[in-house]
Write an enzyme that holds these catalytic residues in place. Sequence first.
Site, PDB file in Angstrom:
ATOM      1  N   THR A  98       0.862  -1.182   0.000  1.00 53.26           N
ATOM      2  CA  THR A  98       0.000   0.000   0.000  1.00 53.26           C
ATOM      3  C   THR A  98       0.896   1.230   0.000  1.00 53.26           C
ATOM      4  O   THR A  98       1.646   1.460   0.945  1.00 53.26           O
ATOM      5  CB  THR A  98      -0.908   0.009   1.234  1.00 53.26           C
ATOM      6  N   LYS A 174      -6.814   1.177  -3.622  1.00 53.81           N
ATOM      7  CA  LYS A 174      -6.443   0.535  -2.358  1.00 53.81           C
ATOM      8  C   LYS A 174      -6.642   1.503  -1.199  1.00 53.81           C
ATOM      9  O   LYS A 174      -7.060   1.111  -0.106  1.00 53.81           O
ATOM     10  CB  LYS A 174      -4.994   0.065  -2.409  1.00 53.81           C
ATOM     11  N   LYS A 242       0.178   3.655   9.219  1.00 54.95           N
ATOM     12  CA  LYS A 242       0.748   3.859   7.876  1.00 54.95           C
ATOM     13  C   LYS A 242      -0.349   4.004   6.827  1.00 54.95           C
ATOM     14  O   LYS A 242      -0.399   5.000   6.092  1.00 54.95           O
ATOM     15  CB  LYS A 242       1.666   2.690   7.500  1.00 54.95           C
TER      16      LYS A 242
END
Length: 303
Positions: A98, A174, A242
């Site tokens: 990602t 995503k 994150k």
Amino acid sequence: MTQNQKIAAIGLGSMGYGIAQSALRGGHRVWGVDINAEQMQRFVDEGGQSDALADVAAELDAVIVAVLNAPQTEDVLFGAHGIVDQLRNGAAVLSCATVPPEFAKDMAARCAERGVHYLDAPISGGAVKAANGALSIMAAGKPEAFNALRPVLDAIAETVFELGDEAGAGSAMKAVNQLLAGVHIATMAEAMTFGMTQGVTPDKFIEVISKCAGTSWMLENRAPHIAAGDYTPHSSVNIWPKDLGIVLDIAKNAQFSAPITAAALQQFVAAAGMGFGAQDDAAVAKVYARNAGLTLPGEDGKG
């Protein structure tokens, strides 16, 4: 192009190991690479190739990069021992982490300069689906990249969403998925612990809510971890600061307000700050439990 390819799978974590296994099961010759030597040996014992990657890099058809984040991805591709400069012209990179869309675009351009195809291909489905070759992949890149990586995609994915011929579109999708997934985990933890204050046990919560309109895939997948008191990390708390941070960075650049994402992010940050970062992401429930004076299954009351 031969169906049975020579593939390097770089990153043998909970997702990457399953991806490497699925590629191997698909009939490919696979070199598993990780900073954890035990994981590499385990993969060799299961049928992976044992040669040093540097000795075979020039012969590889494809490289699967399943590391944690953008800095690790860039290091694998272009760092001191970067793989891209060792690859033959026409080889292809499947980038699964990602990352921000702009980063994916940059990686694609740098690979293209060296005659290497790049597919922006973040993944979804969890460790079990990775091991079963049943991932969903949100992919974007040139048709040549899709063509070069088709044998790999066939081996590791159940569904490949082809989102265009420009890298970045996969990573954008995503980010949308991770917004929902992270919020669903945090909200599941909030709802379960709220229920506990009203006498609703975790087991009863799962039994009822999983059959009602308030359910989600994340609830059904993660809530049992809390009920069992088992925080073995299938996907860790540390992933979410994150990933939700990426979502908020993209939102900021788009001048888009994402307050629910921001609230969920803070709960994962709190969980990491309490020392739960390496535990399964369902451990975000411990933040709520500690604040409310609740004792979760398997806990001694000290969190």
